[in-house]
Design a protein around this motif. Structure first.
Motif, PDB file in Angstrom:
ATOM      1  N   GLY A  64       1.254 -11.774  14.245  1.00  0.00           N
ATOM      2  CA  GLY A  64       0.186 -12.582  15.007  1.00  0.00           C
ATOM      3  C   GLY A  64      -1.155 -12.957  14.073  1.00  0.00           C
ATOM      4  N   PRO A  65      -1.747 -13.868  14.280  1.00  0.00           N
ATOM      5  CA  PRO A  65      -3.037 -14.213  13.697  1.00  0.00           C
ATOM      6  C   PRO A  65      -3.981 -13.259  13.692  1.00  0.00           C
ATOM      7  N   ASP A  66      -4.948 -13.431  12.835  1.00  0.00           N
ATOM      8  CA  ASP A  66      -6.125 -12.740  12.861  1.00  0.00           C
ATOM      9  C   ASP A  66      -7.433 -13.480  13.547  1.00  0.00           C
ATOM     10  N   ARG A  67      -8.586 -13.335  13.477  1.00  0.00           N
ATOM     11  CA  ARG A  67      -9.693 -13.893  13.917  1.00  0.00           C
ATOM     12  C   ARG A  67      -9.610 -15.355  13.080  1.00  0.00           C
ATOM     13  N   ALA A  68      -9.206 -15.409  11.816  1.00  0.00           N
ATOM     14  CA  ALA A  68      -9.537 -16.598  11.150  1.00  0.00           C
ATOM     15  C   ALA A  68      -8.448 -17.215  11.168  1.00  0.00           C
ATOM     16  N   GLY A  69      -7.221 -17.012  12.035  1.00  0.00           N
ATOM     17  CA  GLY A  69      -5.844 -17.858  12.229  1.00  0.00           C
ATOM     18  C   GLY A  69      -4.849 -17.188  11.153  1.00  0.00           C
ATOM     19  N   LYS A  70      -5.135 -16.443  10.118  1.00  0.00           N
ATOM     20  CA  LYS A  70      -4.231 -15.949   9.394  1.00  0.00           C
ATOM     21  C   LYS A  70      -3.144 -15.033   9.813  1.00  0.00           C
ATOM     22  N   ARG A  71      -2.021 -15.344   9.787  1.00  0.00           N
ATOM     23  CA  ARG A  71      -0.956 -14.410  10.318  1.00  0.00           C
ATOM     24  C   ARG A  71      -0.310 -13.397   9.435  1.00  0.00           C
ATOM     25  N   ALA A  72      -0.038 -12.345   9.983  1.00  0.00           N
ATOM     26  CA  ALA A  72       0.646 -11.179   9.405  1.00  0.00           C
ATOM     27  C   ALA A  72       1.369 -10.441  10.225  1.00  0.00           C
ATOM     28  N   ASP A  73       2.297  -9.785   9.727  1.00  0.00           N
ATOM     29  CA  ASP A  73       3.286  -8.756  10.426  1.00  0.00           C
ATOM     30  C   ASP A  73       2.523  -7.603  10.357  1.00  0.00           C
ATOM     31  N   VAL A  74       2.636  -7.073  11.712  1.00  0.00           N
ATOM     32  CA  VAL A  74       1.888  -5.956  11.923  1.00  0.00           C
ATOM     33  C   VAL A  74       2.644  -4.638  12.343  1.00  0.00           C
ATOM     34  N   THR A  75       3.988  -4.495  12.098  1.00  0.00           N
ATOM     35  CA  THR A  75       4.679  -3.386  12.264  1.00  0.00           C
ATOM     36  C   THR A  75       5.379  -3.005  10.971  1.00  0.00           C
ATOM     37  N   LEU A  76       5.650  -1.624  10.778  1.00  0.00           N
ATOM     38  CA  LEU A  76       6.425  -1.067   9.663  1.00  0.00           C
ATOM     39  C   LEU A  76       7.760  -1.270   9.816  1.00  0.00           C
ATOM     40  N   ALA A 201       7.864   1.386  17.514  1.00  0.00           N
ATOM     41  CA  ALA A 201       7.264   0.621  16.643  1.00  0.00           C
ATOM     42  C   ALA A 201       6.208   1.562  15.903  1.00  0.00           C
ATOM     43  N   LEU A 202       5.889   1.190  14.674  1.00  0.00           N
ATOM     44  CA  LEU A 202       4.600   1.847  14.271  1.00  0.00           C
ATOM     45  C   LEU A 202       3.887   0.615  13.847  1.00  0.00           C
ATOM     46  N   PHE A 203       2.414   0.537  14.142  1.00  0.00           N
ATOM     47  CA  PHE A 203       1.688  -0.410  13.897  1.00  0.00           C
ATOM     48  C   PHE A 203       0.885  -0.407  12.957  1.00  0.00           C
ATOM     49  N   ASN A 204       0.258  -1.514  12.131  1.00  0.00           N
ATOM     50  CA  ASN A 204      -0.963  -1.594  11.476  1.00  0.00           C
ATOM     51  C   ASN A 204      -1.492  -2.964  11.619  1.00  0.00           C
ATOM     52  N   LEU A 205      -2.691  -3.031  12.492  1.00  0.00           N
ATOM     53  CA  LEU A 205      -2.968  -4.361  12.769  1.00  0.00           C
ATOM     54  C   LEU A 205      -3.662  -5.166  11.710  1.00  0.00           C
TER      55      LEU A 205
END
Length: 376
Positions: A64-76, A201-205
């Motif tokens: 999902g995107p961050d507040r600037a629109g940059k996407r990242a995978d947030v699950t290990l 799931a293990l998350f790191n936002l």
């Protein structure tokens, strides 16, 4: 005039495509026995994407995107099917028949005692030595549309890992345009049995592998009580008030504030947080909020909703950096946290906990939601 306005509105509506979510199915490698693993991607137009593999009915990625629109995978997790099989760490898997721990791997139904396989010292954990997380599920259907959808199925034979009754199980993943990733678990049995399924799931936002880990994440859990554990992480049966202590997440709180506070015996026993919270709402017919997790730096927010009475908060205490995850990242304690909606641990042996019993003709169902959004 009215006719012209009507035509204009129709043309405008036609020019703006309706929001829709897409589903895509691809190969994802093979297991040691040669069986093929597939991956299905569910994507919406807001930039949120869930990737699910058939092995373990596993949420392999949530992007999902961050507040600037940059996407990242947030699950290990891992990049290959082979690693999920060779180095199991429950990353994103479907756990069952019974999530969490059962003391001594034993429980009784209708006067008969059952012995489960033991895989957590003297206890049975997440369904035993070969739980649902270690099965290659079959794809029933994949569909795009206003909501993208994947249905997976598994048959667990009578006596599987010691559990009575043949169980026909489905896991349904759906992703909508509000970025709700809904996971529905359904299980029907031929004999009285127990069931308690969830996602691990293990998350790191901040993004999996982010150097700062998750200690700066802010967590809220609407629970005035939790269930303290013994040295083997089995609840004693007590509901202990969280007010004023390191387990009080009734208001937004930095995880780091209590994570290493060894003055609380429960943090010492869990080597961090590895505890079930008794949600104020209890069992509900429709999903209600179980937890809210926020990474203030990226702006990403994860809300977890469930129909179940508890949520297990786990800070990845057994991650020691010895195994490389996605993109070669070493995962250590605190690099990801789990928020697992479920029945309480060891509920089959605790009459005061909500019963996990399932009978023929009265199937089990659990509906949970991961809602991934951003806060400006």
């Amino acid at each position: 005039m009215m006719i012209r306005l009507g035509v204009a509105l129709l043309l405008t509506a036609a020019a703006v495509p309706a929001l829709a979510a897409d589903a895509e199915r691809k190969p994802f490698g093979k297991l040691a026995d040669g069986s093929a693993v597939e991956i299905v991607s569910l994507k919406n137009k807001r930039g949120v994407e869930a990737r699910i593999i058939t092995y373990g009915a596993t949420l392999q990625a949530l992007i999902g995107p961050d507040r600037a629109g940059k996407r990242a995978d947030v699950t290990l997790g891992y990049d290959t099917a082979e690693m999920y099989e060779q180095k199991p760490n429950y990353f994103g898997v479907t756990v069952g028949r019974y999530a969490n721990r059962i003391k001594g791997g034993q429980f009784a139904l209708d006067g008969k005692r059952y012995q489960l396989t033991l895989n957590d010292k003297t206890n049975s954990l997440h369904g035993g030595t070969k739980g649902f997380d270690k099965r290659n599920w079959r794809i029933v259907s994949v569909a795009s549309g206003p909501t993208a959808k994947l249905v997976l199925a598994l048959t667990s034979p009578d006596g599987d890992q010691g559990y009575p009754g043949k169980a026909d199980v489905t896991v349904t993943y759906t992703l909508d345009e509000a970025s709700n990733l809904t996971i529905a678990y359904d299980l029907a049995t031929t004999k009285p049995t127990i069931a308690n399924m969830t996602n691990h799931a293990l998350f790191n936002l901040a993004g999996e592998g982010a150097a700062q880990g998750t200690s700066d994440h802010v967590l809220t859990i609407p629970a005035k009580a939790y269930t303290p554990v013994d040295a083997t992480l089995i609840p004693a049966g007590e509901r202990r008030a969280v007010a004023g202590g390191v387990f009080d997440f009734t208001r937004p709180r930095l995880i780091a504030e209590g994570l290493r506070d060894m003055r609380d015996e429960q943090i010492r026993l869990g080597t961090g947080y590895d505890h079930n919270f008794a949600l104020d709402a209890g069992l509900t017919p429709t999903p209600k909020l179980a937890a809210r997790l926020e990474d203030p730096k990226s702006g990403r927010v994860l809300e977890v909703l469930t129909t179940e009475p508890g949520v297990q908060f786990y800070t990845g205490n057994f991650l020691d950096g010895s195994v490389a995850g996605k993109n070669g990242h070493a995962y250590r304690q605190g690099d990801g946290i789990a928020l697992e909606p479920q029945k309480f641990p060891d509920a089959p042996n605790k009459p005061d906990f909500a019963s996990p019993r399932v009978d023929p003709g009265k199937p089990y169902r659990h509906v949970m939601i991961y809602r991934l959004t951003t806060r400006k």
